[in-house]
Design a protein around this motif. Structure first.
Motif, short mmCIF file in Angstrom:
data_model
loop_
_atom_site.label_atom_id
_atom_site.label_comp_id
_atom_site.label_asym_id
_atom_site.label_seq_id
_atom_site.Cartn_x
_atom_site.Cartn_y
_atom_site.Cartn_z
N PHE A 155 21.10 -27.27 -1.24
CA PHE A 155 20.14 -26.43 -0.51
C PHE A 155 20.39 -26.51 0.99
N THR A 180 13.51 -22.85 -5.15
CA THR A 180 13.99 -21.46 -5.10
C THR A 180 12.86 -20.53 -4.66
N SER A 228 13.16 -24.67 -9.64
CA SER A 228 12.29 -23.50 -9.65
C SER A 228 11.44 -23.43 -8.39
#
Length: 601
Positions: free
Chosen positions: A404, A349, A346
């Motif tokens: 990522f 992001t 979370s």
């Protein structure tokens, strides 16, 4: 209105009144209450748990209201009927311990004539012992043989509470009573409506001395000695820390029927002073609830523990402390991993704006979020043997970070290609139109290509693949440049050769810049792995050190209590029992030798 801290992020939820934690079933059994579990589930802080037990209609609830810092809360009654059924809970911010929650448990009165179920009373008493870090026993009058006989529930604890008696590797197993002493709460006897002078043999004594004198064993009456000594011995052998408070009557009987409506000014001054001393002692000396080995409990784990014990009792089992720890470990650790993982995804992001200009930027965001994610796991984990669950989290964080990184690379390439398409668009159109296929065209082509390359490099938002994409693009256009160079008749062969060498050198320099860029990224990724490992080890080491200190404190406290009890046994003439205690004392002494726990993350 009560404000209780109930979240890891420090937000506050209001708990205006106590709620039932453990209720009675229609058939006289116990059941956990979902509302209380939901409240505890939001408390990620360590909890100091104070439970009160005692005969019904002895004023337990009033004492707990004062402990919670409130005038009203737990139900009081002015009739002969018991008001409290089951175990009720009130969570409030701890008045002295920062980032701790005080959980006050008010239990159903023992010996209720309407209920008449001794087995039920024993389970209520056992649950109070199992869940609390301080157990308050509330009684009326004096501490005499009759009062101690009413506390016979303590003698049933060995039959209704179990634990794995296998010794930890390298340790000698202690007796059951000694292991109980390690994990049982501190014991406070509150004697209400006390009207005697605290004197013994003509000397003034303290309330603590009054209690300890009442617990003196008797060996002069062989016929009745076992019955006389049983409760006294149990209290001495199970509770390492014992404390006593005596309270005078709060005021006249008529007024006391509505005692919760009276101010301190309307109560007896001595009672108010004694109640204040009691609350001050509990607030200052009661410790966070821990399990054996220094494992600290949060509100969430306390709720799970209560549910586990109730399920054991309901299924006909004797609650086992070690089985409860195992069950609690599986539940808490799985949840801690999930919450840490969800937090990481979370936050990453939200915080990562693709593409980042440098890999260092992504690395810094990752390091900060990972540190907090590890902290969430560490705070929520419980008895993570061999760091099984933490290794699971570490692997997840490594894998997700790599994703990522890869996404950052792809987004950077995508952004760079968009910029390439825009800034080199006019050049491509000129090539398609044959603008450079004329004398001097190569020089014009090179000039406009270099201008486009400079414009590309000056643009923002490339991300970390700027050099790679430009190098790849220019490499693809080499044949175009060579064709224009070959067609430019204004250049001599020597000049063409020089231009070719110049472009090769430029391409080599660009490749070197690209390789340097990639080496920096690779070095940073290696550093990221190292920093991640160090962060895991750092936070785990801090937690293990705190647990080790609590465990040593627990063992040392038990050792000191056992040595004191052994000496007292000798003085009272129980030589055989005193000598039998030596084995446990030796085992506890060995445990005070510092052990280094192995960290294998």
């Amino acid at each position: 209105m009560i404000t209780a801290t109930m979240s890891s992020k420090g937000s506050k939820n209001e708990m205006p009144k106590p709620v039932c934690l453990i209720d009675n079933t229609e058939k006289g059994g116990l059941r956990i209450c979902e509302e209380a579990l939901q409240i505890l589930d939001k408390i990620s802080q360590p909890v100091v748990v104070v439970a009160v037990v005692g005969l019904y209609r002895t004023g337990k609830s009033y004492l707990m209201n004062r402990l919670a810092g409130k005038q009203k809360g737990f139900a009081l009654g002015s009739t002969i009927q018991s008001k409290t059924k089951g175990i009720w809970m009130w969570c409030v911010p701890h008045p002295h311990k920062k980032d701790h929650t005080l959980v006050v448990l008010d239990t159903e009165g023992l010996g209720d004539v309407e209920k008449g179920d001794e087995k039920h009373d024993i389970w209520i008493f056992c649950m109070a012992v199992l869940l609390s870090s301080t157990l308050v026993y509330n009684s009326l009058g004096v501490i005499d043989n009759a009062a101690l006989e009413k506390l016979q529930y303590v003698t049933k604890l060995t039959e209704h509470i179990n634990m794995n008696m296998d010794a930890v590797e390298g340790e000698e197993a202690c007796s059951k009573s000694t292991e109980f002493m390690r994990v049982f709460p501190s014991f406070v006897w509150a004697v209400r409506d006390f009207s005697l002078d605290l004197e013994l043999d003509g000397k003034t004594i303290t309330a603590d001395e009054y209690l300890e004198n009442a617990l003196t064993l008797n060996k002069d009456d062989p016929q009745n000695v076992k019955t006389y000594n049983k409760t006294r011995s149990s209290l001495r052998m199970f509770f390492a820390v014992r404390k006593c408070f005596v309270f005078e009557r709060p005021g006249n009987t008529k007024k006391l029927k509505k005692i919760e409506e009276l101010t301190d000014e309307e109560l007896d001054e001595s009672f108010v002073k004694q109640a204040t001393a009691f609350c001050s002692y509990i607030h200052t000396n009661s410790k966070a609830k821990t399990m054996r080995g220094g494992l600290v409990m949060t509100g969430r784990s306390l709720g799970t523990l209560a549910q586990t014990y109730v399920e054991m009792i309901s299924s006909g089992m004797v609650p086992c402390l070690d089985s409860a720890v195992d069950s609690l470990s599986r539940i808490q650790n799985s949840r801690a991993v999930t919450e840490a993982e969800e937090f990481y995804l979370s936050e990453m992001t939200k915080k990562v704006q693709f593409p980042t200009e440098t890999h260092q930027e992504l690395s810094d965001i990752h390091a900060g979020v990972e540190k907090e994610a590890i902290s969430i796991f560490i705070k929520g984990s419980f008895n993570d043997q061999d760091q099984k669950y933490q290794k699971e989290l570490a692997e997840f964080l490594k894998k997700e970070y790599e994703m990522f990184v890869q996404q950052n690379v792809e987004e950077s390439r995508k952004a760079c290609r968009a910029i390439i398409s825009r800034v080199f668009g006019p050049l491509e159109e000129a090539v398609m139109e044959g603008t450079y296929l004329q004398p001097g065209g190569y020089t014009q082509f090179c000039s406009e290509r270099d201008e486009a390359a400079q414009l590309y490099m000056s643009e923002k938002g490339h991300g970390l693949m700027r050099e790679e994409v430009l190098m790849s693009y220019l490499s693809e256009k080499n044949d175009v440049g060579r064709s224009i160079l070959a067609a430019d008749r204004s250049l001599s062969d020597a000049e063409r050769k020089m231009e070719e060498e110049k472009r090769q050198n430029e391409a080599l320099e660009q490749k070197n810049r690209y390789l340097e860029e990639q080496q920096k990224i690779q070095d940073q990724q290696i550093a990221d792995l190292k920093n991640s490992h160090e962060e895991h080890v750092k936070q785990l080491t801090e937690k293990m050190e705190a647990e080790r200190e609590r465990s040593m404190e627990e063992v040392t406290q038990t050792l000191q209590a056992q040595m004191k009890e052994q000496e007292r046994m000798m003085k009272e003439g129980f030589r055989q029992q005193s000598e039998a205690m030596q084995r446990d004392i030796n085992s506890l002494r060995n445990r005070t030798q510092t052990r280094s726990d192995c960290i294998i993350i």
